[in-house]
Scaffold this active site. Structure first.
Site, PDB file in Angstrom:
ATOM      1  N   ASP A 250       0.755  -1.212  -0.079  1.00 22.14           N
ATOM      2  CA  ASP A 250       0.038   0.046  -0.011  1.00 22.14           C
ATOM      3  C   ASP A 250       0.765   1.184  -0.136  1.00 22.14           C
ATOM      4  O   ASP A 250       1.757   1.442   0.571  1.00 22.14           O
ATOM      5  CB  ASP A 250      -0.825   0.125   1.097  1.00 22.14           C
ATOM      6  CG  ASP A 250      -1.854   1.238   1.414  1.00 22.14           C
ATOM      7  OD1 ASP A 250      -2.729   1.193   0.529  1.00 22.14           O
ATOM      8  OD2 ASP A 250      -1.590   2.132   2.168  1.00 22.14           O
ATOM      9  N   GLU A 287       1.598  -0.252  -4.680  1.00 23.73           N
ATOM     10  CA  GLU A 287       0.553   0.843  -5.024  1.00 23.73           C
ATOM     11  C   GLU A 287       1.347   2.313  -5.185  1.00 23.73           C
ATOM     12  O   GLU A 287       1.744   2.658  -4.189  1.00 23.73           O
ATOM     13  CB  GLU A 287      -0.540   0.944  -4.049  1.00 23.73           C
ATOM     14  CG  GLU A 287      -1.682   1.914  -4.498  1.00 23.73           C
ATOM     15  CD  GLU A 287      -2.157   2.695  -3.225  1.00 23.73           C
ATOM     16  OE1 GLU A 287      -3.310   3.412  -3.492  1.00 23.73           O
ATOM     17  OE2 GLU A 287      -1.890   2.528  -2.166  1.00 23.73           O
TER      18      GLU A 287
END
Length: 603
Positions: A250, A287
């Site tokens: 993330d 990400e």
């Protein structure tokens, strides 16, 4: 053998005591600030509830490496024997990212029960769909019963309301037995606001590095070696104890690291080494919206050596083409900026739209070009995902804006692109249930701050805040559950057939999984609203407009032509026809054309 389960790194502690199953034991520390219990009896095979008393604080705190938090993030830790489970996936040899299709899901809303065991019951649906990987949103322990999981505070523990670590092992095992890989979403860039007691033990956080969610992680300051080890060991745990096949990392831009070797390089080295040991592929996907190829280029040329990254540019260009929205970050891709289908054409042929050009939304230049010859499968693309849906004011999906026919156009565009496609749960049938931002902080002050923060965020963007649901309202969570009964509707079955047939097309035509952007060519007519692109001998035509259009069927590359011998291999509507050397495309339709002699798939 000495029991090491209760050893803990705690350089901030002047004294430390272990509470284990109600008994208190002194602890002794080494020069490296690792503390070990003294006089601990043999607890081999015994399930232990335990915590630590730090200095004079009478409150016992959980273990930063806790494997279970049965009473929530504020309660005692519980031991977990990862080796006790009898795996049934001996025949599983893993799956590479190249050529794969990913299915993103949130365990809590994927089924009515919202558990890992309940999710197993839906895996056959995914097998029938044809996807290769499932990608659950974070399952680490977080505050409250329901939430997205990105505010986790115990990275080594599986969220108890989902079923805990044993249920996660059953879930991964069930996936592997069905030929599905698992890519787990993990968050290493920050810790949640409640239950984060790591700062009582040592310098896990770095106040000098601020993220959008508060203090960053101490990856480069004093005593950061053990913090980096904390991150890496967690990644290895998922791949070893839980047999996962990859990790989605993330918001890697918030992993602020000034050391000569970035934490992502260290992570890539360790994961690839573990892959060699386990004998199966392990994938790392970042990400990132930085459009920085160094994330996935080789360390030999100065890159970090990850396997791929999410590509926001594809999503934004596709979303604008499907919806004509131009607010916020969509303005860079919209017709009002002189782009529209031009932006989509650039993404299909260059990978990034922002490759050093001006971003009017950011009011600066952004990104850099992909290196020549880069494999396009390294970019994971979507027309919908948890972020792009859930971070809208109402959490509305494309199905609320687009008719089913236009959703099928988006599916064709994504599945036939040169990238790695990813679906978001329910997308395959055009689910109408929203995916809204929800949380369940039991602390009143934190609950209020979360609700107000959400409103303030959208107010700054100029959106109507009256539409923003309260994340703390349990109805916000309930509204976000998939409604599997929607599958009974004929138009939903039609869209599901489109996705299923498109994935099958990828399996039967190697042109659709070739990795080279140099082989992609595009034509479009912005006024008419159509775009066509070529993947080898295949021509993909997308009509985004609400009018019938005629699109030439011609291949303008040197090695092949089929002007008068084309046939339709797949179409989203029966009304797609070939007349001479052109295709007649009804409103909101898409099709794949190829040379005679191939099979036909008409949804």
């Amino acid at each position: 053998m000495r029991d090491t389960r209760f050893d803990i790194w705690a350089p901030y502690a002047k004294s430390l005591r272990l509470i284990a199953n109600g008994e208190t034991y002194a602890m002794r520390h080494s020069d490296e600030h690792w503390w070990r219990p003294v006089g601990l009896p043999d607890l081999t095979g015994v399930e232990v509830d335990y915590g630590y008393l730090i200095d004079d604080d009478p409150h016992p705190y959980p273990d930063p490496r806790s494997r279970r938090q049965p009473a929530g993030v504020h309660g005692l830790s519980r031991t977990f024997d990862a080796d006790a489970y009898e795996w049934q996936d001996d025949n599983w040899r893993g799956r590479q990212l190249a050529g794969s299709v990913i299915y993103e899901l949130h365990i809590g809303t994927f089924t009515p029960d919202g558990t890992l065991d309940a999710a197993i019951d839906k895996l056959d649906h995914l097998v029938d769909l044809g996807v290769d990987f499932v990608e659950p949103l974070p399952v680490n322990a977080f505050n409250g019963d329901v939430g997205w999981g990105y505010d986790g505070v115990y990275w080594y523990a599986v969220h108890e309301p989902y079923g805990g670590p044993a249920a996660y092992q059953r879930f991964v095992d069930a996936c592997h037995q069905r030929g599905l890989g698992v890519i787990q979403d993990v968050v290493y860039n920050h810790l949640g606001p409640a239950g984060n007691y790591l700062g009582k033990y040592g310098p896990y956080n770095a106040s000098r590095h601020q993220t959008d969610w508060g203090d960053g992680i101490n990856l480069d300051g004093f005593d950061s070696d053990q913090v980096r080890r904390y991150v890496i060991d967690n990644a290895l745990m998922w791949c070893t104890d839980f047999h996962v096949d990859g990790l989605r990392l993330d918001a890697v831009h918030a992993l602020i690291d000034t050391r000569a070797k970035h934490i992502l390089e260290d992570l890539a080295d360790e994961i690839h080494a573990r892959s060699a040991f386990l004998g199966r592929p392990l994938t790392l996907i970042a990400e990132s919206d930085m459009n920085a190829p160094r994330l996935f280029t080789s360390q030999s040329v100065g890159g970090y050596g990850l396997d791929g990254q999410w590509s926001d540019d594809f999503h934004h260009a596709a979303h604008v083409s499907l919806t004509r929205e131009s607010d916020g970050y969509y303005e860079d891709f919209a017709e009002t900026a002189g782009h529209g289908l031009e932006a989509l054409a650039k993404v299909l042929t260059h990978g990034f739209f922002h490759d050093g050009e001006l971003s009017t939304f950011r009011r600066r230049h952004h990104g850099r070009p992909l290196p020549p010859g880069i494999n396009a499968w390294r970019l994971v693309v979507s027309t919908q995902n948890h972020d792009q849906i859930g971070n809208r004011a109402r959490g509305d999906r494309l199905a609320e804006t687009c008719p089913v026919e236009q959703l099928a156009v988006g599916a064709t565009l994504m599945m036939c692109s040169p990238f790695t496609p990813m679906l978001f749960m329910g997308e395959e049938w055009g689910a109408t249930t929203p995916f809204q931002f929800f949380s369940s902080h039991p602390e009143p002050e934190l609950a209020e701050a979360t609700s107000n923060g959400r409103i303030d965020e959208f107010a700054r963007m100029g959106w109507d805040v009256s539409q923003v649901p309260d994340p703390q309202d349990i109805e916000t969570f309930r509204r976000s559950r998939l409604d599997w009964m929607e599958l009974d509707a004929p138009e939903r079955q039609h869209l599901l057939s489109c996705y299923r047939d498109l994935i099958k097309l990828r399996r039967t035509h190697p042109e659709l999984t070739t990795p080279w952007l140099r082989d992609v060519s595009v034509k479009f007519d912005a006024d008419a609203g159509w775009l066509t692109f070529w993947r080898g001998d295949l021509q993909i035509v997308c009509n985004f407009s609400n009018a019938t259009v005629t699109v030439p069927l011609d291949v303008d590359v040197a090695w092949t032509t089929y002007r008068e011998s084309a046939q339709c291999l797949f179409a989203t509507q029966d009304a797609v026809t070939i007349v001479g050397d052109a295709a007649t495309m009804p409103p909101h339709s898409a099709a794949v054309f190829g040379p005679l002699g191939e099979g036909t798939l008409t949804a």
